[in-house]
Design a protein around this motif. Structure first.
Motif, PDB file in Angstrom:
ATOM      1  N   HIS A   1       1.956 -70.742  28.550  1.00 17.23           N
ATOM      2  CA  HIS A   1       0.597 -70.419  28.947  1.00 17.23           C
ATOM      3  C   HIS A   1       0.442 -68.901  28.981  1.00 17.23           C
ATOM      4  CE1 HIS A   1      -0.111 -74.590  30.212  1.00 17.23           C
ATOM      5  NE2 HIS A   1       1.114 -74.542  30.705  1.00 17.23           N
ATOM      6  N   THR A   2      -0.769 -68.446  28.727  1.00 15.37           N
ATOM      7  CA  THR A   2      -1.065 -67.035  28.921  1.00 15.37           C
ATOM      8  C   THR A   2      -0.987 -66.702  30.405  1.00 15.37           C
ATOM      9  OG1 THR A   2      -3.400 -67.654  28.930  1.00 15.37           O
ATOM     10  CG2 THR A   2      -2.503 -66.772  26.879  1.00 15.37           C
ATOM     11  N   SER A   3      -0.902 -65.417  30.719  1.00 11.24           N
ATOM     12  CA  SER A   3      -0.730 -65.005  32.111  1.00 11.24           C
ATOM     13  C   SER A   3      -2.061 -65.074  32.851  1.00 11.24           C
ATOM     14  CB  SER A   3      -0.159 -63.585  32.186  1.00 11.24           C
ATOM     15  OG  SER A   3      -1.190 -62.624  32.117  1.00 11.24           O
ATOM     16  N   ASP A   4      -1.985 -64.956  34.176  1.00  8.13           N
ATOM     17  CA  ASP A   4      -3.204 -64.937  34.996  1.00  8.13           C
ATOM     18  C   ASP A   4      -3.500 -63.528  35.507  1.00  8.13           C
ATOM     19  OD1 ASP A   4      -1.179 -64.614  36.814  1.00  8.13           O
ATOM     20  OD2 ASP A   4      -1.752 -66.292  38.108  1.00  8.13           O
TER      21      ASP A   4
ATOM     22  N   LEU B   1       0.910 -61.614  19.040  1.00  4.40           N
ATOM     23  CA  LEU B   1       0.063 -62.723  19.454  1.00  4.40           C
ATOM     24  C   LEU B   1       0.855 -63.738  20.274  1.00  4.40           C
ATOM     25  CD1 LEU B   1      -1.869 -63.079  16.114  1.00  4.40           C
ATOM     26  CD2 LEU B   1      -2.943 -62.623  18.320  1.00  4.40           C
ATOM     27  N   CYS B   2       2.049 -64.045  19.840  1.00  6.29           N
ATOM     28  CA  CYS B   2       2.883 -64.993  20.585  1.00  6.29           C
ATOM     29  C   CYS B   2       3.317 -64.416  21.931  1.00  6.29           C
ATOM     30  CB  CYS B   2       4.099 -65.391  19.754  1.00  6.29           C
ATOM     31  SG  CYS B   2       3.673 -66.414  18.312  1.00  6.29           S
ATOM     32  N   THR B   3       3.477 -63.100  21.987  1.00  4.80           N
ATOM     33  CA  THR B   3       3.828 -62.446  23.248  1.00  4.80           C
ATOM     34  C   THR B   3       2.697 -62.599  24.265  1.00  4.80           C
ATOM     35  OG1 THR B   3       5.238 -60.864  22.086  1.00  4.80           O
ATOM     36  CG2 THR B   3       4.511 -60.235  24.286  1.00  4.80           C
ATOM     37  N   VAL B   4       1.460 -62.502  23.808  1.00  7.03           N
ATOM     38  CA  VAL B   4       0.319 -62.769  24.687  1.00  7.03           C
ATOM     39  C   VAL B   4       0.296 -64.246  25.072  1.00  7.03           C
ATOM     40  CG1 VAL B   4      -2.208 -62.818  24.832  1.00  7.03           C
ATOM     41  CG2 VAL B   4      -1.048 -60.851  23.806  1.00  7.03           C
TER      42      VAL B   4
ATOM     43  N   ILE C   1      -1.835 -70.391  18.401  1.00  8.38           N
ATOM     44  CA  ILE C   1      -0.878 -70.491  19.504  1.00  8.38           C
ATOM     45  C   ILE C   1      -1.454 -69.861  20.770  1.00  8.38           C
ATOM     46  CG2 ILE C   1       1.402 -69.704  20.280  1.00  8.38           C
ATOM     47  CD1 ILE C   1       2.289 -70.041  17.286  1.00  8.38           C
ATOM     48  N   VAL C   2      -2.127 -68.718  20.639  1.00  8.40           N
ATOM     49  CA  VAL C   2      -2.779 -68.090  21.793  1.00  8.40           C
ATOM     50  C   VAL C   2      -3.831 -69.022  22.390  1.00  8.40           C
ATOM     51  CG1 VAL C   2      -4.329 -66.236  22.517  1.00  8.40           C
ATOM     52  CG2 VAL C   2      -2.366 -65.711  21.067  1.00  8.40           C
ATOM     53  N   GLU C   3      -4.685 -69.569  21.537  1.00  8.48           N
ATOM     54  CA  GLU C   3      -5.768 -70.430  22.024  1.00  8.48           C
ATOM     55  C   GLU C   3      -5.223 -71.674  22.705  1.00  8.48           C
ATOM     56  OE1 GLU C   3      -7.860 -70.992  18.408  1.00  8.48           O
ATOM     57  OE2 GLU C   3      -8.593 -68.911  18.345  1.00  8.48           O
ATOM     58  N   GLU C   4      -4.180 -72.269  22.127  1.00  9.11           N
ATOM     59  CA  GLU C   4      -3.599 -73.469  22.725  1.00  9.11           C
ATOM     60  C   GLU C   4      -2.810 -73.166  23.995  1.00  9.11           C
ATOM     61  OE1 GLU C   4      -3.969 -76.758  21.936  1.00  9.11           O
ATOM     62  OE2 GLU C   4      -5.608 -75.968  20.709  1.00  9.11           O
ATOM     63  N   ALA C   5      -2.461 -71.885  24.188  1.00 10.55           N
ATOM     64  CA  ALA C   5      -1.797 -71.470  25.434  1.00 10.55           C
ATOM     65  C   ALA C   5      -2.808 -71.097  26.514  1.00 10.55           C
ATOM     66  CB  ALA C   5      -0.870 -70.286  25.155  1.00 10.55           C
ATOM     67  N   GLY C   6      -4.084 -71.234  26.214  1.00  8.69           N
ATOM     68  CA  GLY C   6      -5.123 -70.947  27.190  1.00  8.69           C
ATOM     69  C   GLY C   6      -5.753 -69.587  27.063  1.00  8.69           C
ATOM     70  N   GLY C   7      -5.380 -68.827  26.041  1.00 12.00           N
ATOM     71  CA  GLY C   7      -5.929 -67.495  25.854  1.00 12.00           C
ATOM     72  C   GLY C   7      -7.176 -67.488  24.993  1.00 12.00           C
ATOM     73  N   LYS C   8      -7.710 -66.297  24.794  1.00 14.43           N
ATOM     74  CA  LYS C   8      -8.931 -66.119  24.015  1.00 14.43           C
ATOM     75  C   LYS C   8      -8.649 -65.205  22.828  1.00 14.43           C
ATOM     76  CE  LYS C   8     -11.875 -66.678  28.091  1.00 14.43           C
ATOM     77  NZ  LYS C   8     -12.976 -66.097  28.908  1.00 14.43           N
ATOM     78  N   THR C   9      -9.298 -65.495  21.704  1.00 18.46           N
ATOM     79  CA  THR C   9      -9.181 -64.661  20.516  1.00 18.46           C
ATOM     80  C   THR C   9     -10.579 -64.284  20.030  1.00 18.46           C
ATOM     81  OG1 THR C   9      -9.204 -66.505  18.954  1.00 18.46           O
ATOM     82  CG2 THR C   9      -7.050 -65.823  19.830  1.00 18.46           C
ATOM     83  N   GLY C  10     -10.638 -63.287  19.157  1.00 15.79           N
ATOM     84  CA  GLY C  10     -11.910 -62.848  18.593  1.00 15.79           C
ATOM     85  C   GLY C  10     -11.770 -61.429  18.099  1.00 15.79           C
ATOM     86  N   ASP C  11     -12.917 -60.784  17.827  1.00 20.61           N
ATOM     87  CA  ASP C  11     -12.873 -59.372  17.499  1.00 20.61           C
ATOM     88  C   ASP C  11     -13.132 -58.550  18.765  1.00 20.61           C
ATOM     89  OD1 ASP C  11     -15.625 -59.408  17.930  1.00 20.61           O
ATOM     90  OD2 ASP C  11     -16.144 -59.275  15.809  1.00 20.61           O
ATOM     91  N   LEU C  12     -13.315 -57.245  18.628  1.00 24.23           N
ATOM     92  CA  LEU C  12     -13.479 -56.396  19.816  1.00 24.23           C
ATOM     93  C   LEU C  12     -14.798 -56.631  20.542  1.00 24.23           C
ATOM     94  CD1 LEU C  12     -11.958 -53.032  18.578  1.00 24.23           C
ATOM     95  CD2 LEU C  12     -11.188 -54.356  20.550  1.00 24.23           C
ATOM     96  N   GLN C  13     -15.728 -57.328  19.898  1.00 22.99           N
ATOM     97  CA  GLN C  13     -16.999 -57.663  20.546  1.00 22.99           C
ATOM     98  C   GLN C  13     -17.021 -59.106  21.040  1.00 22.99           C
ATOM     99  OE1 GLN C  13     -17.009 -55.900  17.390  1.00 22.99           O
ATOM    100  NE2 GLN C  13     -16.968 -54.144  18.782  1.00 22.99           N
TER     101      GLN C  13
END
Length: 256
Positions: free
Chosen positions: A143-146, A193-196, A220-232
């Motif tokens: 999971h991504t961190s809190d 990305l995997c580190t996040v 992998i980030v998204e399935e770990a609960g994180g968010k992806t996208g561009d800078l906006q």
């Protein structure tokens, strides 16, 4: 298509290629310049991509194949299945024995990743995810961190092949670093990305990445609960170069 069985088969192929990566030696004459400053390809990149293409297409014969050593604009991944592959992500590290490189494989459906595998053979770490089924490191759920940005560790890439982005890359890094605890630069976007994803860092960005650099890692980030996208905060696509960010849920994007 039984995704778990396919994941196991893809992982076995990737691990075979990881063995080649670990056994690499005598790089003299095996490093070749590509377009862009500091942009290299090695004989090992080409060898591993050939193996991946052959064996992955045996598993899904109808899939398109987009590899780092191919021309991106000649492969259509918008319809049906497509493999998006970096045979060695972190080639500059690899040529110097820096031991921060990986193999990244994503399987996309209608333009978006549904399965991803990233293998770092130097650390014996394999990250994987199936869309809707969570993310894993060596079969343990991650999971991504809190943490918030003020508690966070920032990772970034410098888009080294595009010199016109150098100043903006460091200015953006400075802005985020001013609000965070510390900053790192590894030289492999897929590993960052995997580190996040596994909570070792809270935010990653790079101003220009190709789909093979981030397709598997973003899933992998998204399935770990994180968010992806561009800078906006706009969602990622996988058919062109673009800015990529990944972040823990409590990390807000800055208004740059």
């Amino acid at each position: 298509m039984q995704e778990e069985i396919l994941l196991q088969q893809i992982t076995e192929i990737v691990h075979e290629c990881g063995t080649i990566l670990m056994g690499a030696e005598d790089m003299r004459g095996k490093i070749h310049q590509k377009e862009g400053r500091g942009n290299f390809v090695t004989d090992y990149d080409s060898r591993i991509q050939k193996i991946l293409k052959e064996h992955l297409l045996e598993l899904v014969p109808e899939a398109a194949f987009l590899g780092e050593e191919d021309q991106m604009d000649s492969t259509d991944i918008s319809g049906g299945y497509a493999f998006i592959v970096a045979p060695i992500d972190g080639t500059a590290n690899f040529t110097r024995g820096f031991n921060a490189s990986c193999i990244s494989v994503a399987l996309a459906l209608d333009g978006y990743p549904i399965l991803g595998v990233v293998c770092n053979p130097y650390q014996q770490e394999t990250f994987h995810a199936i869309k809707g089924k969570g993310a894993y490191l060596n079969h343990e759920r991650i999971h991504t961190s809190d943490r918030t940005l003020s508690e966070g560790l920032i990772l970034f890439g410098t888009a080294p092949y595009q010199a016109e982005l150098t100043r903006k890359s460091f200015e953006t890094a400075y802005r985020y670093m001013a609000s965070a605890q510390d900053l790192r630069r590894s030289g492999s976007a897929a590993l960052d990305l995997c580190t996040v994803a596994c909570g070792r860092a809270e935010f990653f960005f790079e101003l220009s990445l190709c789909p093979w650099d981030y397709a598997a890692g973003a899933l992998i980030v998204e399935e770990a609960g994180g968010k992806t996208g561009d800078l906006q905060g706009n969602p990622l696509t996988y058919d062109r170069k673009q800015t990529v960010t990944a972040r823990a849920p409590k990390v807000a994007l800055l208004d740059l």
